[in-house]
Design a protein around this motif. Structure first.
Motif, short mmCIF file in Angstrom:
data_model
loop_
_atom_site.label_atom_id
_atom_site.label_comp_id
_atom_site.label_asym_id
_atom_site.label_seq_id
_atom_site.Cartn_x
_atom_site.Cartn_y
_atom_site.Cartn_z
N TYR A 138 -7.69 -32.33 4.90
CA TYR A 138 -8.93 -31.65 4.57
C TYR A 138 -9.07 -30.40 5.44
O TYR A 138 -8.77 -30.44 6.64
CB TYR A 138 -10.13 -32.57 4.83
N THR A 139 -9.54 -29.32 4.83
CA THR A 139 -9.80 -28.09 5.57
C THR A 139 -11.31 -27.90 5.68
O THR A 139 -12.03 -28.02 4.69
CB THR A 139 -9.19 -26.88 4.85
N VAL A 140 -11.76 -27.60 6.89
CA VAL A 140 -13.18 -27.34 7.15
C VAL A 140 -13.32 -25.91 7.63
O VAL A 140 -12.62 -25.49 8.56
CB VAL A 140 -13.74 -28.31 8.21
N VAL A 141 -14.22 -25.15 6.98
CA VAL A 141 -14.38 -23.72 7.30
C VAL A 141 -15.86 -23.38 7.37
O VAL A 141 -16.66 -23.84 6.56
CB VAL A 141 -13.74 -22.83 6.21
N THR A 142 -16.22 -22.56 8.34
CA THR A 142 -17.55 -21.98 8.39
C THR A 142 -17.46 -20.60 9.03
O THR A 142 -16.45 -20.27 9.67
CB THR A 142 -18.55 -22.87 9.15
N THR A 143 -18.50 -19.81 8.89
CA THR A 143 -18.54 -18.48 9.52
C THR A 143 -19.85 -18.31 10.27
O THR A 143 -20.87 -18.93 9.95
CB THR A 143 -18.41 -17.34 8.49
N THR A 144 -19.80 -17.47 11.28
CA THR A 144 -21.00 -17.07 12.00
C THR A 144 -20.80 -15.64 12.46
O THR A 144 -19.67 -15.19 12.65
CB THR A 144 -21.28 -18.02 13.19
N SER A 145 -21.89 -14.92 12.62
CA SER A 145 -21.76 -13.50 12.96
C SER A 145 -22.92 -13.05 13.82
O SER A 145 -23.94 -13.75 13.95
CB SER A 145 -21.68 -12.65 11.68
N TYR A 146 -22.76 -11.84 14.38
CA TYR A 146 -23.79 -11.30 15.25
C TYR A 146 -23.69 -9.77 15.22
O TYR A 146 -22.60 -9.21 15.30
CB TYR A 146 -23.58 -11.79 16.69
N PRO A 147 -24.84 -9.06 15.08
CA PRO A 147 -24.80 -7.60 15.11
C PRO A 147 -24.58 -7.09 16.53
O PRO A 147 -25.15 -7.63 17.48
CB PRO A 147 -26.19 -7.21 14.59
N ILE A 148 -23.78 -6.06 16.67
CA ILE A 148 -23.47 -5.48 17.98
C ILE A 148 -23.57 -3.96 17.90
O ILE A 148 -23.06 -3.35 16.94
CB ILE A 148 -22.06 -5.89 18.45
#
Length: 267
Positions: A91-101
């Motif tokens: 099983y592959t688990v993926v997520t994303t998170t981001s932040y403005p810089i």
């Protein structure tokens, strides 16, 4: 040097040192029908300290069917959910998170602009970012960018099967199955960006508990290929991004971070 790594808009402060996100299961190889998965920001690799904000996880099953999970359990220190494992395979688990810089130019180099005061940070010769009071008079023109992390991990139930391809901006193709990696045995990777070899890739390994300063830097060839070994058994983060030219106009920066478990070599 004190490096500034932003993490999430929810963060306890707008400037936080050396926290990076990850996602990892309680076990990478299992016979269970379900397994806990943890996602968090951590200063020391794989040691959860702050939860991700409102994450959504893509689950790719061994049969390539896809589902999304929005966890109901979020602690202050981590986001946790149960991953169901109805069939054998990986099983592959993926997520994303981001932040403005924001970036500004300082001494002809582009630096991250932190929202902090002089009494909250070390002297400028001990950090690689700037604050407003480092400038005399008006701040120079700001450049807005986004730093985005794609977080991946793999769980194999009873057997290993082919790893699914994700839509991460930076792709990491391991020639060895991620759940079959053995300590002190060579591992080859191919790093791609937009489907093409990433010529200026930066690849580091961080063993569980390691800080950014303790990371192992791996040489990557101009064709995006690298070969290396994990020094010993345990959990690691494999992190890849594109090298930044401090003299070039800043642009959005993408990271792919994969959590892995490395097995002990047979005696």
């Amino acid at each position: 040097m004190k490096k500034l790594i932003f993490s999430s808009a929810l963060f306890f402060s707008t400037y936080t040192f050396a926290h990076e996100p990850y996602v990892a299961p309680l076990a990478y190889n299992t016979a269970n029908t379900q397994i806990p998965v943890i996602a968090a920001y951590a200063e020391q690799a794989l040691q959860a300290e702050y939860a991700l904000k409102d994450p959504q996880f893509l689950i790719i099953q061994p049969n390539q069917k896809q589902a999304t999970v929005k966890p109901a359990t979020t602690l202050k220190s981590a986001t946790i959910f149960d991953l169901s494992l109805p069939e054998k395979g990986t099983y592959t688990v993926v997520t994303t998170t981001s932040y403005p810089i924001q970036y500004v130019q300082y001494n002809k180099q582009w630096k991250v602009l932190a929202n902090a005061t002089a009494d909250q940070v070390p002297p400028i010769n001990e950090r690689d970012y700037v604050i407003a009071s480092d400038f005399k008079g008006k701040l120079p023109k700001k450049v807005d960018t986004v730093r985005e992390w794609t977080l991946q991990t793999y769980i194999s139930k009873e057997t290993t099967t082919a790893v699914a391809t994700t839509s991460a901006p930076i792709q990491i193709h391991l020639q060895t199955h991620p759940n079959r990696i053995i300590a002190q045995q060579p591992v080859q990777v191919q790093i791609l960006h937009a489907g093409k070899p990433l010529a200026h890739a930066e690849l580091v390994l961080r063993e569980q508990g390691a800080t950014e300063q303790q990371a192992q830097n791996i040489n990557v060839e101009s064709n995006g290929r690298a070969s290396f070994t994990f020094p010993h058994a345990g959990q690691y983060l494999l992190e890849v991004t594109e090298k930044v030219d401090p003299k070039a106009i800043p642009k959005n920066q993408y990271y792919t971070i994969i959590s892995l478990n490395v097995a002990q070599a047979a005696s």
